[in-house]
Design an enzyme around this catalytic site. Structure first.
Site, PDB file in Angstrom:
ATOM      1  N   HIS A 150       7.720  10.272  24.075  1.00 53.83           N
ATOM      2  CA  HIS A 150       6.490   9.416  23.777  1.00 53.83           C
ATOM      3  C   HIS A 150       5.365  10.088  23.537  1.00 53.83           C
ATOM      4  O   HIS A 150       5.193  11.339  23.557  1.00 53.83           O
ATOM      5  CB  HIS A 150       6.156   8.605  25.167  1.00 53.83           C
ATOM      6  CG  HIS A 150       5.922   9.277  26.423  1.00 53.83           C
ATOM      7  ND1 HIS A 150       5.536   8.805  27.501  1.00 53.83           N
ATOM      8  CD2 HIS A 150       5.763  10.732  26.597  1.00 53.83           C
ATOM      9  CE1 HIS A 150       5.405   9.557  28.255  1.00 53.83           C
ATOM     10  NE2 HIS A 150       5.250  10.679  27.994  1.00 53.83           N
ATOM     11  N   CYS A 169      -1.058  14.714  26.349  1.00 50.84           N
ATOM     12  CA  CYS A 169      -0.279  13.813  26.013  1.00 50.84           C
ATOM     13  C   CYS A 169      -0.449  13.198  24.724  1.00 50.84           C
ATOM     14  O   CYS A 169       0.238  12.170  24.357  1.00 50.84           O
ATOM     15  CB  CYS A 169      -0.134  12.876  27.291  1.00 50.84           C
ATOM     16  SG  CYS A 169       0.615  13.663  28.804  1.00 50.84           S
ATOM     17  N   HIS A 175       5.627  14.272  22.863  1.00 45.18           N
ATOM     18  CA  HIS A 175       6.448  15.220  23.761  1.00 45.18           C
ATOM     19  C   HIS A 175       7.591  14.352  24.679  1.00 45.18           C
ATOM     20  O   HIS A 175       7.699  13.154  24.525  1.00 45.18           O
ATOM     21  CB  HIS A 175       5.517  15.974  24.850  1.00 45.18           C
ATOM     22  CG  HIS A 175       4.652  14.913  25.696  1.00 45.18           C
ATOM     23  ND1 HIS A 175       3.864  14.267  25.250  1.00 45.18           N
ATOM     24  CD2 HIS A 175       5.222  14.590  26.943  1.00 45.18           C
ATOM     25  CE1 HIS A 175       3.427  13.434  26.367  1.00 45.18           C
ATOM     26  NE2 HIS A 175       4.309  13.751  27.276  1.00 45.18           N
ATOM     27  N   HIS A 177      10.419  13.949  27.659  1.00 45.08           N
ATOM     28  CA  HIS A 177      10.955  13.856  29.267  1.00 45.08           C
ATOM     29  C   HIS A 177      12.528  13.542  29.568  1.00 45.08           C
ATOM     30  O   HIS A 177      12.880  12.890  28.907  1.00 45.08           O
ATOM     31  CB  HIS A 177       9.959  12.946  30.092  1.00 45.08           C
ATOM     32  CG  HIS A 177       8.814  13.317  30.170  1.00 45.08           C
ATOM     33  ND1 HIS A 177       8.064  14.201  30.560  1.00 45.08           N
ATOM     34  CD2 HIS A 177       7.710  12.491  29.425  1.00 45.08           C
ATOM     35  CE1 HIS A 177       6.697  14.211  30.722  1.00 45.08           C
ATOM     36  NE2 HIS A 177       6.637  13.339  29.643  1.00 45.08           N
ATOM     37  N   ASP A 215      17.609   5.857  25.378  1.00 45.62           N
ATOM     38  CA  ASP A 215      17.980   7.310  25.484  1.00 45.62           C
ATOM     39  C   ASP A 215      17.949   7.833  24.260  1.00 45.62           C
ATOM     40  O   ASP A 215      18.189   7.156  23.188  1.00 45.62           O
ATOM     41  CB  ASP A 215      19.314   7.261  25.887  1.00 45.62           C
ATOM     42  CG  ASP A 215      19.916   8.795  26.282  1.00 45.62           C
ATOM     43  OD1 ASP A 215      19.021   9.584  26.666  1.00 45.62           O
ATOM     44  OD2 ASP A 215      21.044   9.107  25.921  1.00 45.62           O
ATOM     45  N   HIS A 216      17.296   8.825  24.116  1.00 47.25           N
ATOM     46  CA  HIS A 216      16.980   9.704  22.826  1.00 47.25           C
ATOM     47  C   HIS A 216      16.241   8.945  21.660  1.00 47.25           C
ATOM     48  O   HIS A 216      16.608   8.902  20.722  1.00 47.25           O
ATOM     49  CB  HIS A 216      18.495  10.222  22.176  1.00 47.25           C
ATOM     50  CG  HIS A 216      19.059  11.751  22.940  1.00 47.25           C
ATOM     51  ND1 HIS A 216      19.695  11.268  24.212  1.00 47.25           N
ATOM     52  CD2 HIS A 216      19.028  12.667  22.533  1.00 47.25           C
ATOM     53  CE1 HIS A 216      19.992  12.287  24.667  1.00 47.25           C
ATOM     54  NE2 HIS A 216      19.664  13.284  23.856  1.00 47.25           N
ATOM     55  N   GLU A 262       9.133  10.841  35.910  1.00 48.24           N
ATOM     56  CA  GLU A 262       8.982  11.713  34.581  1.00 48.24           C
ATOM     57  C   GLU A 262       9.315  12.985  34.566  1.00 48.24           C
ATOM     58  O   GLU A 262       9.575  13.628  33.445  1.00 48.24           O
ATOM     59  CB  GLU A 262       7.654  11.125  34.124  1.00 48.24           C
ATOM     60  CG  GLU A 262       7.107  11.434  32.618  1.00 48.24           C
ATOM     61  CD  GLU A 262       6.209  10.923  32.304  1.00 48.24           C
ATOM     62  OE1 GLU A 262       5.923   9.826  31.786  1.00 48.24           O
ATOM     63  OE2 GLU A 262       4.964  11.360  32.656  1.00 48.24           O
TER      64      GLU A 262
END
Length: 290
Positions: A150, A169, A175, A177, A215-216, A262
């Site tokens: 995100h 951020c 980046h 998580h 996801d991903h 996170e």
């Protein structure tokens, strides 16, 4: 309030004699297979009271003895379906030894001996139940994960302004998580199946509505909601709660809480029940931090 931890290993089987083998398989999946399966259970007992002259709420030797005598000595290396009479499914009052039903049964055995505030029973590190009193109500929590990227930035602000608010951020390429997601539901334990709700269905909802779509992904671009909402941990947790609340109600339970971790240093929690912030029992906090 003080807490005490205890462990035992036991097996169980989800199989109701009034159902056919095919119906048991359809309802309970692999958990219906004979001769059952086992877990390393971890029990956390929260107790409360005033300090005595020795500076203790309770003598921990007495606590240890009560838990061993009433629970672990009776359950360790046992087949739960046959360990206690409430799990005798040949009786009309018999209940399956699910995580939540077992936690309630433990409460009823310990209550005469200890000033209980709450119990938490981990069946695995991804499934646990909380009981806060001698009623059929329990909390059930499942834990899962997804990986996503995100970027934290508001489109109406300049790069300098976003940098001032979000720091690193806000960098343009984002980046990632490895998010850890906990979903807690509350409801009445069914007197026969021992379940707050269908566990497989709950896990299926979380996978279908959250894990698979998130996801991903690059959340800002791949999840429509975050095209207009900054995907902070707080906003992601809130959106997950919005996605899950109505479907979980359809299973007969209430979404209680969403916790999204996170990073090791950063997590957000959203309580989905309106009165929960005012009524949140101290016992749940003690159990969570034990």
């Amino acid at each position: 309030m003080i807490t005490r931890r205890a462990c035992f290993s036991a097996s169980h089987r989800y199989w109701l004699p009034e159902l056919s083998d095919a119906d048991n398989q359809a309802r309970f999946g692999a958990c219906s297979q004979a001769p059952g399966h086992g877990h390393n259970y971890e029990l956390i007992v929260a107790m409360g009271g005033p300090l005595d002259a020795d500076g203790m709420v309770l003598n921990l030797s007495d606590v240890k003895h009560a838990i061993r005598e009433q629970v672990t000595a009776q359950l360790d290396f046992r087949f739960l379906n046959e360990a206690w009479p409430e799990f005798d499914l040949q009786q009309p009052s018999g209940i399956l030894p699910t995580t939540e039903a077992l936690t309630l049964a433990i409460w009823r055995r310990l209550q005469p001996h200890l000033p209980l505030m709450g119990l938490r029973l981990y069946e695995t590190d991804k499934l646990w139940a909380d009981v806060l009193g001698d009623s059929m109500e329990a909390f059930l929590t499942i834990k899962t994960h997804f990986a996503a990227a995100h970027r934290l930035a508001r489109p109406e602000l300049s790069p300098e302004e976003n940098d001032a608010i979000y720091g690193k951020c806000a960098r343009p390429h984002g980046h990632g998580h490895n998010y850890i997601l906990e979903v807690s539901v509350r409801g009445a334990i069914d007197p026969r199946t021992g379940m707050v709700c269908d566990l497989a269905a709950l896990q299926g909802l979380v996978d279908e509505l959250v894990v698979e779509p998130f996801d991903h992904t690059f959340l800002n671009k791949d999840v429509a909601h975050f095209g207009t909402t900054v995907p902070t941990a707080e906003n992601i947790a809130l959106h997950i709660a919005d996605l899950l609340s109505a479907p979980i109600a359809g299973l007969g339970a209430s979404l209680h809480k969403v916790r999204l971790q996170e990073s090791p240093n950063n997590a957000a929690e959203v309580y989905a029940e309106v009165p929960a912030l005012g009524m949140q029992p101290q016992a749940l906090e003690a159990l969570a931090s034990a």
